[in-house]
Design a protein around this motif. Structure first.
Motif, PDB file in Angstrom:
ATOM      1  N   ASP A 224       0.830  -1.216   0.000  1.00 31.49           N
ATOM      2  CA  ASP A 224       0.000   0.000   0.000  1.00 31.49           C
ATOM      3  C   ASP A 224       0.857   1.256   0.000  1.00 31.49           C
ATOM      4  O   ASP A 224       0.603   2.201  -0.732  1.00 31.49           O
ATOM      5  CB  ASP A 224      -0.821   0.083   1.300  1.00 31.49           C
ATOM      6  N   LEU A 225       1.861   1.244   0.899  1.00 31.53           N
ATOM      7  CA  LEU A 225       2.693   2.432   1.069  1.00 31.53           C
ATOM      8  C   LEU A 225       3.468   2.722  -0.200  1.00 31.53           C
ATOM      9  O   LEU A 225       3.548   3.864  -0.650  1.00 31.53           O
ATOM     10  CB  LEU A 225       3.698   2.215   2.205  1.00 31.53           C
ATOM     11  N   GLU A 227       2.770   1.720  -3.240  1.00 24.82           N
ATOM     12  CA  GLU A 227       1.848   2.147  -4.294  1.00 24.82           C
ATOM     13  C   GLU A 227       1.446   3.598  -4.093  1.00 24.82           C
ATOM     14  O   GLU A 227       1.346   4.359  -5.050  1.00 24.82           O
ATOM     15  CB  GLU A 227       0.589   1.278  -4.296  1.00 24.82           C
ATOM     16  N   GLY A 228       1.223   3.954  -2.820  1.00 24.55           N
ATOM     17  CA  GLY A 228       0.846   5.330  -2.509  1.00 24.55           C
ATOM     18  C   GLY A 228       1.908   6.302  -2.994  1.00 24.55           C
ATOM     19  O   GLY A 228       1.591   7.375  -3.504  1.00 24.55           O
ATOM     20  N   ALA A 229       3.162   5.911  -2.831  1.00 22.77           N
ATOM     21  CA  ALA A 229       4.258   6.779  -3.271  1.00 22.77           C
ATOM     22  C   ALA A 229       4.305   6.852  -4.789  1.00 22.77           C
ATOM     23  O   ALA A 229       4.404   7.930  -5.372  1.00 22.77           O
ATOM     24  CB  ALA A 229       5.582   6.266  -2.721  1.00 22.77           C
ATOM     25  N   LEU A 230       4.189   5.709  -5.441  1.00 20.99           N
ATOM     26  CA  LEU A 230       4.265   5.696  -6.910  1.00 20.99           C
ATOM     27  C   LEU A 230       3.084   6.441  -7.529  1.00 20.99           C
ATOM     28  O   LEU A 230       3.212   7.065  -8.575  1.00 20.99           O
ATOM     29  CB  LEU A 230       4.300   4.248  -7.424  1.00 20.99           C
ATOM     30  N   ALA A 231       1.920   6.374  -6.844  1.00 21.41           N
ATOM     31  CA  ALA A 231       0.734   7.042  -7.369  1.00 21.41           C
ATOM     32  C   ALA A 231       0.893   8.557  -7.361  1.00 21.41           C
ATOM     33  O   ALA A 231       0.108   9.269  -7.976  1.00 21.41           O
ATOM     34  CB  ALA A 231      -0.511   6.641  -6.577  1.00 21.41           C
ATOM     35  N   LEU A 232       1.890   9.053  -6.625  1.00 18.51           N
ATOM     36  CA  LEU A 232       2.135  10.495  -6.627  1.00 18.51           C
ATOM     37  C   LEU A 232       3.031  10.896  -7.794  1.00 18.51           C
ATOM     38  O   LEU A 232       3.461  12.038  -7.887  1.00 18.51           O
ATOM     39  CB  LEU A 232       2.803  10.916  -5.316  1.00 18.51           C
ATOM     40  N   GLY A 233       3.341   9.938  -8.651  1.00 19.12           N
ATOM     41  CA  GLY A 233       4.193  10.273  -9.787  1.00 19.12           C
ATOM     42  C   GLY A 233       5.651  10.338  -9.411  1.00 19.12           C
ATOM     43  O   GLY A 233       6.404  11.161  -9.918  1.00 19.12           O
ATOM     44  N   THR A 234       6.057   9.466  -8.487  1.00 17.47           N
ATOM     45  CA  THR A 234       7.477   9.417  -8.141  1.00 17.47           C
ATOM     46  C   THR A 234       8.098   8.201  -8.816  1.00 17.47           C
ATOM     47  O   THR A 234       7.415   7.236  -9.144  1.00 17.47           O
ATOM     48  CB  THR A 234       7.673   9.294  -6.618  1.00 17.47           C
ATOM     49  N   THR A 235       9.421   8.254  -8.973  1.00 23.13           N
ATOM     50  CA  THR A 235      10.117   7.118  -9.573  1.00 23.13           C
ATOM     51  C   THR A 235      10.390   6.075  -8.494  1.00 23.13           C
ATOM     52  O   THR A 235      10.194   6.334  -7.304  1.00 23.13           O
ATOM     53  CB  THR A 235      11.460   7.566 -10.172  1.00 23.13           C
ATOM     54  N   MET A 239      10.722   6.622  -4.506  1.00 22.77           N
ATOM     55  CA  MET A 239       9.891   5.849  -3.580  1.00 22.77           C
ATOM     56  C   MET A 239      10.766   5.154  -2.535  1.00 22.77           C
ATOM     57  O   MET A 239      10.482   5.200  -1.337  1.00 22.77           O
ATOM     58  CB  MET A 239       9.085   4.807  -4.362  1.00 22.77           C
TER      59      MET A 239
END
Lengths: 343, 285
Positions: A224-225, A227-235, A239
């Motif tokens: 979850d965590l 994915e949450g980071a990647l969903a912000l448009g981070t590499t 992440m």
């Protein structure tokens, strides 16, 4: 949670008992303990006794070992006291003994091991959990674990025959030429034995420990965590740096300290490649000795009872360092786990 | 963006017009996503196939349907989160403002930067409340006036008043509903255009759910929202448009398909497909 379950269980018992009262069915009998078979009760008691004895044996053994070491080190303690720790000479001929060269050797070789293995092990663990293709994960993962299965004396032989000569002929002269001005990369030994070689051999021992613990840690970071980071448009790297590593930092620190404990206590392989020496030198390529390697190398041939006792004093120091390191690792895990509140 | 609803006249195709009477909105709206014959496979299993519809700007589009009909799979295609699932294969096209999201050269990281997502379970980072919101902007280089940005995002997620005095506290000390609103704040802090919400209230109690729903109505002004929900009442309460997904069973396989897509009011009061009617009236699912 536990008390909740207990209360619920109690409620069930009470409900059963109350339900049993008005009816005449014989369900009240099983609630009384008298009905339990004798064999069951004896079995329970025996199990408790045996397991308790096993646990007690550990405590007794630990106490006995500590007592014996302190007891045997007593004559050195009464001769030198705490001054032993800061004395720089170790001279069996003149019966002058001090621990500082070995504390220094232990610190330097372990520090080298820690500095090299930390990025290496964390990198391996990140690769295996976050980046590697599925097939690679299993294979490389097991290979890393197998590195830890190499007997240290075999690793020491490899250090003498392969690593030492390589370092003496290639890496050490190069480092001396290019970075000699820093002061720590002095003239290499011809044999390739020394603190640096010992540090590298320790690195090989520490990496599998730290890597496999870190791998477990990274796998425990909730998907979850990440994915949450990647969903912000981070590499992936952002992440890892922003979420994965911070969430596991206390565990990583504890893993490194456990690895450090392994490095501090290793005797045989270090004895084989460290060269043996009692001088404190800032040249990491120079020979030296650690607390553990000195005990391993000299105990059999100790010339006097004072030397023997001094070696045990070294052992006591090593024991204390080991216990402190272990304790620190435990405290770090308990105190500073950022994921703790989430659990 | 001509106002085409004016040009529809009653005497042409009366049946169709009657159906459209409840849904005049889409006609003058800008299309954000143009989904064309989308399918997703995981290995040999087809999770969703033949999904084809438009998602409009500054509207709330709900995706409803029974469990396992591929709602989540679908919404995770919209910001390429399915890329992270090993073996997931996407067919068809999703045009985002005319550009194919799965076209060659499209950077999924850039896609997710513009199309934010809020997940089923609140997943705040184990950081402070402030850092949860500030982390995204910081990483993406939006460091200017960070404090204002964080405050704006938290206000946007209707959380500011509750947390303004404890921004340095751990986000994990918040309640579930607050955590979810924090995740919304985190998502809007980087100013995406679209916000995808994958069952955002299913792990929350009714009061927290209400606050998330109210929040969505407010967010519509600035963002395009797509929400997946298994809760029909929730879709009826918040959504402008509703897509009903269902399971098509055949050859021992169950595949998610889009059954009907229309204005929410129409879906719930006068659906054109029998399956939709069965679902919304509670006869199925």
């Amino acid at each position: 949670m536990v008390t909740g379950a207990g209360a619920r269980l109690r409620a069930v018992y009470v409900a059963c008992a109350m339900a049993a009262v008005p009816t005449t069915t014989p369900t009240t009998a099983p609630l009384r303990s008298g009905r339990r078979r004798i064999g069951d009760r004896v079995g329970d008691g025996a199990l408790r006794t045996i397991t308790a004895l096993a646990a007690l044996a550990v405590v007794v053994l630990l106490g006995a070992i500590v007592y014996k070491i302190l007891h045997l080190a007593h004559s050195a303690w009464s001769t030198y006291g705490l001054h032993f720790v800061t004395a720089k000479t170790w001279d069996p001929v003149h019966k002058a003994f001090g621990a500082l060269p070995f504390i220094y050797g232990t610190a330097i070789s372990s520090l080298i091991a820690l500095l090299i293995s930390a990025p290496l092990a964390i990198g391996i663990a990140l690769y295996l959990t976050e980046l590697a293709p599925k097939g690679v994960r299993g294979v490389v993962g097991s290979l890393i674990e197998m590195l830890a299965a190499i007997p240290s004396v075999v690793l020491g032989l490899w250090g003498i025959l392969v690593l030492g000569p390589f370092l003496a002929n290639h890496l050490e002269p190069w480092l001396h030429r290019k970075l000699g001005f820093i002061g720590i990369f002095g003239a290499p030994e011809a044999t390739g034995t020394g603190l640096f070689t010992a540090g590298l051999i320790l690195t090989i021992m520490v990496v599998p420990i730290v890597a496999s613990i870190c791998r477990e840690l990274f796998m425990q970071v909730p998907a979850d965590l990440e994915e949450g980071a990647l969903a912000l448009g981070t590499t992936r790297w952002e992440m890892i740096r922003g979420v994965t590593l911070p969430a596991t930092r206390s565990g990583i620190a504890a893993a490194l300290i456990l690895g450090l404990g392994r490095a501090l206590g290793e005797a045989i392989a270090v004895t084989q490649v460290i060269g043996g020496g009692t001088r404190i030198t800032n040249n990491v390529f120079g020979p030296g000795d650690t607390l553990a390697s000195k005990i391993a190398a000299s105990y059999q041939g100790a010339a006097s009872s004072l030397e023997q006792s001094s070696l045990l004093y070294l052992g006591a120091l090593l024991l204390i360092i080991g216990l402190v390191v272990n304790l620190v690792a435990q405290v770090i895990v308990r105190r500073f786990d950022p994921l703790r509140e989430a659990r | 963006m001509g106002n085409r609803s004016d040009t529809i006249s009653i005497d042409v195709a009366p049946v169709e017009i009657a159906q459209r009477r409840h849904a005049p909105l889409p006609e003058n709206r800008e299309v954000v996503f143009d989904v064309q014959d989308l399918g997703v496979r995981y290995g040999a299993t087809t999770a969703v196939s033949g999904v084809d519809f438009d998602i409009y700007r500054n509207m709330i589009t709900a995706v409803i349907g029974p469990s396992g009909c591929g709602k989540s799979t679908f919404i995770r295609c919209l910001n390429r989160m399915n890329d992270l699932v090993p073996g997931a294969q996407v067919d068809g096209k999703i045009l985002y403002h005319g550009e194919d999201l799965y076209g060659s050269g499209v950077d999924p990281v850039e896609v997710r930067r513009r199309i934010g997502m809020v997940f089923q379970r609140p997943n705040p980072f184990p950081k402070s409340i402030y850092d949860n919101v500030a982390w995204g902007p910081r990483v993406l280089g939006m460091r200017k006036d960070l404090d204002e940005r964080v405050e704006r995002a938290l206000r946007g997620a209707a959380l500011w008043e509750e947390v303004k005095d404890r921004l340095k506290r751990s986000a994990l000390s918040l309640s579930g509903g607050q955590q979810q609103r924090l995740c919304i704040a985190r998502a809007i802090a980087i100013e995406p255009e679209v916000l995808l919400l994958d069952e955002p209230a299913s792990a929350l109690d009714p009061i927290a759910t209400t606050s998330i729903e109210e929040l969505m109505h407010g967010l519509k002004r600035d963002f395009t929202l797509v929400i997946v929900t298994h809760n029909m009442q929730q879709a009826a309460r918040v959504a402008d448009m509703t897509a009903f997904f269902s399971l098509e069973v055949g050859e021992g396989r169950r595949t998610g398909v889009l059954v009907e897509y229309d204005a929410t009011e129409k879906i719930f009061t006068n659906p054109s497909d029998q399956r939709t009617e069965d679902y919304v009236t509670g006869r199925f699912g």
